[in-house]
Write an enzyme that holds these catalytic residues in place. Structure first.
Site, PDB file in Angstrom:
ATOM      1  N   GLU A   1      -0.178  -5.629   7.425  1.00 20.60           N
ATOM      2  CA  GLU A   1       0.038  -6.902   6.666  1.00 20.60           C
ATOM      3  C   GLU A   1       1.577  -7.448   6.819  1.00 20.60           C
ATOM      4  OE1 GLU A   1       0.726  -6.460   2.336  1.00 20.60           O
ATOM      5  OE2 GLU A   1      -0.752  -8.012   2.290  1.00 20.60           O
TER       6      GLU A   1
ATOM      7  N   THR B   1       0.749  -1.050   0.015  1.00 20.55           N
ATOM      8  CA  THR B   1      -0.053   0.105   0.028  1.00 20.55           C
ATOM      9  C   THR B   1       1.053   1.280  -0.116  1.00 20.55           C
ATOM     10  OG1 THR B   1      -1.712  -1.168   1.012  1.00 20.55           O
ATOM     11  CG2 THR B   1      -1.763   1.293   1.255  1.00 20.55           C
TER      12      THR B   1
ATOM     13  N   GLU C   1      -3.294  -2.982  -7.031  1.00 25.97           N
ATOM     14  CA  GLU C   1      -3.684  -4.229  -6.210  1.00 25.97           C
ATOM     15  C   GLU C   1      -2.769  -4.191  -5.006  1.00 25.97           C
ATOM     16  OE1 GLU C   1      -3.458  -7.173  -4.242  1.00 25.97           O
ATOM     17  OE2 GLU C   1      -3.116  -8.598  -6.079  1.00 25.97           O
TER      18      GLU C   1
ATOM     19  N   CYS D   1      -1.141 -11.674  -0.797  1.00 23.94           N
ATOM     20  CA  CYS D   1      -1.941 -10.551  -0.550  1.00 23.94           C
ATOM     21  C   CYS D   1      -3.061 -10.863   0.109  1.00 23.94           C
ATOM     22  CB  CYS D   1      -1.959  -9.648  -1.631  1.00 23.94           C
ATOM     23  SG  CYS D   1      -2.739 -10.583  -2.925  1.00 23.94           S
TER      24      CYS D   1
ATOM     25  N   VAL E   1       3.945   1.736  -1.263  1.00 21.55           N
ATOM     26  CA  VAL E   1       4.345   1.958  -2.527  1.00 21.55           C
ATOM     27  C   VAL E   1       3.177   2.404  -3.675  1.00 21.55           C
ATOM     28  CG1 VAL E   1       5.695   1.176  -4.464  1.00 21.55           C
ATOM     29  CG2 VAL E   1       6.363   0.685  -2.341  1.00 21.55           C
TER      30      VAL E   1
END
Ligand code: ADP
Length: 502
Positions: free
Chosen positions: A400, A248, A269, A303, A250
């Site tokens: 994450e 997220t 994505e 992911c 980047v």
């Protein structure tokens, strides 16, 4: 190690391929970077170098964009009948299937992925994605519009132009084709930047594209680092759209660069912290299996990994027991060994990041049920790790981690499950395990995520759109929705009855 790891016997499992392609692929040729610089690509099983690969930078991206622009503005690809593009893409897919073992081995040494999974899943799936979009290439149509005024109008769907694809390292082959295939079908030309950790299969695909008859300049592959080559793509004035998969953080930079340059179309994505909710009526064995595979598949470097597992109180203790038992029996080791279920993390940085999250979880007071330690003397292996008794504001519950680390919790009511599942800035996927249709329907409609899996997990398919809600991004991969990312709609209007209009 969790058994199965045998560094001395690596070659007994498979023949490690000779690395054939290490240069940039621009305008149909493999060439050195303008600076002459190279980067090391590392084998995560050992931490040792596999090969040196050309390090592309802004000037190389400029060259690649020039080739792609020329191929788009004057080359045959966008002008071919869709059926002809589809035929060439089918040939490309055949060539991939003829080289499955070598391609799977490249992703195994580069990314630490299981060789067996690469052979039966990643590489065949890559070919099947190409075929799906090859079949769509001659079915790209606009609409005839019945306008409410005295005009006749129709829409054309035209290729968006030159596309920049910034590809992640966790599933190198599938990620490459998720992006490249619909763009090819649409008639676009492109510059692809694989992740610096996993450049090898992408360069091989460039070679196969040429053999298949894809014209020069249509697919260009620039290997290099994110802040240099990647940033040059997202800020390029002559790239019409950028498709990014990655973190997220980047993703935000890519969007900023697109906004600050030519307002190119962006699709992102991004990360996830996907919940799996297991209700009391679930079969304990199946639920535990889904939950464990959901977090440990591809060593958690997925992911959509089910990194938060919520279990209803009636079966919580049974599920915990089963999960811990299965996690302890999970085989970590050399990804070429067919008995192994989990290979090494992709690189040292990722390995250290995951271990620091685990330390953080322990320090913050979550209970470590199993795992938590690195494995083996070399390489980047980590034990399957399960935390419970965590608080929602702890980093292990919020961030994450992208590793084999599960946060497991007990819940009482359906309302509580929905609230906790939605308590995240991400919204990529979610899983529900229940036999009750009403519960499944209620929960799937209440969770803000792009994909909901009921009594299954990782149920991807070429025809099933995939992409995030919230800070997991926007723009779908897979399905005809992905094709439309690479098309622009043009409206053509003409007066009826030959009446001149101003
Ligand atoms: P991770 O943080 O998990 O390594 P990234 O999001 O950094 O994943 O990487 C995904 C892709 O984005 C890679 O191809 C990487 O090179 C690229 N990338 C990294 N930084 C940038 C950037 N500033 N601009 C464009 N692309 C980048």
């Amino acid at each position: 190690m969790g058994s199965g790891c045998n560094y001395d016997g690596l070659d007994s499992f498979v023949k490690i391929p000779t690395i054939k392609f290490t240069k940039l692929f621009i305008n149909g040729e493999f060439i050195d970077s303008i600076s002459g610089k190279t980067l090391e690509t590392i084998d995560p099983r050992t931490g040792e170098m596999i090969a040196r690969v050309a390090e592309g930078d802004k000037e190389d991206v400029d060259l690649a964009v020039k080739a792609a622009r020329h191929a788009f503005d004057s080359g045959p690809w966008p002008r071919l009948p869709g059926s002809e593009r589809g035929r060439i893409m089918m040939k490309f897919a055949d060539l991939i299937e003829e080289n499955v073992e070598e391609l799977a081995a490249l992703d195994t040494i580069d990314a630490g992925k299981l060789f067996s999974t690469g052979k039966v899943r990643d590489i065949p799936v890559a070919a099947s994605i190409l075929r799906y979009y090859a079949g769509a290439a001659d079915k790209i149509h606009g609409e005839v519009l019945k306008m409410s005024r005295e005009f006749h109008a129709y829409t054309l769907r035209e290729p968006i132009g030159v596309v920049g694809h910034i590809v992640p390292w966790n599933i190198p082959s599938v990620s490459f084709f998720i992006k490249v295939s619909p763009a090819l079908a649409a008639g676009c030309t492109m510059v692809v930047k694989p992740a610096e950790q996993t450049p090898l299969s992408a360069l091989y695909y460039a070679h196969l594209a040429k053999l298949a008859g894809i014209p020069d300049g249509v697919i260009n592959v620039v290997t290099g680092f994110g802040p240099t080559a990647g940033a040059a793509i997202s800020s390029h004035m002559d790239i019409d759209a950028v498709s990014f998969t990655g973190s997220t953080e980047v993703g935000r930079k890519v969007m900023q660069a697109a906004a600050a340059s030519n307002l190119k179309v962006v699709s992102l994505e991004l990360g996830g912290k996907s919940p799996l909710i297991i209700f009391d009526d679930a079969d304990v064995d199946i639920a535990a299996q889904l939950a464990l595979t959901g977090i440990l598949f591809n060593k958690g470097e997925v992911c959509v990994a089910s990194s938060r597992v919520y279990v209803q109180e009636g079966i919580y203790d049974q599920v915990v027991k089963k999960l811990v038992e299965n996690a302890k029996a999970w085989v970590v080791g050399d990804p070429f060994d067919p008995k192994v279920q989990q290979g090494p993390q992709v690189d040292k940085k990722q390995f250290e990041k995951i271990l620091s999250y685990i330390e953080h979880g322990k320090r913050e007071g979550a209970t470590l049920l199993t795992g938590g330690k690195p494995l083996g003397g070399k390489g980047y292996y980590i034990e399957p790790t399960i935390f419970t008794d965590f608080k929602e504001e702890m980093l292990i519950a919020k961030d994450e981690i992208f590793g084999p680390v599960m946060a497991l919790a007990k819940f009482k009511t359906i309302e509580e499950a929905i609230e906790r599942a939605n308590n995240t800035r991400y919204g990529l996927a979610a899983g529900i395990v229940t036999k009750d249709l009403n519960v499944a329907n209620t929960v799937s409609r209440s969770i803000r995520a792009g994909t909901i899996w009921i009594n299954c997990y990782f149920a991807f398919g070429n025809d099933c759109p995939f992409g995030g809600y919230k800070m997991s991004g926007f723009g779908k991969d897979f399905g005809l929705e992905a094709l439309h990312k690479y098309l622009k709609v043009k409206s053509v209007v003409t007066p009826l009855y030959n009446t001149p209009w101003l």
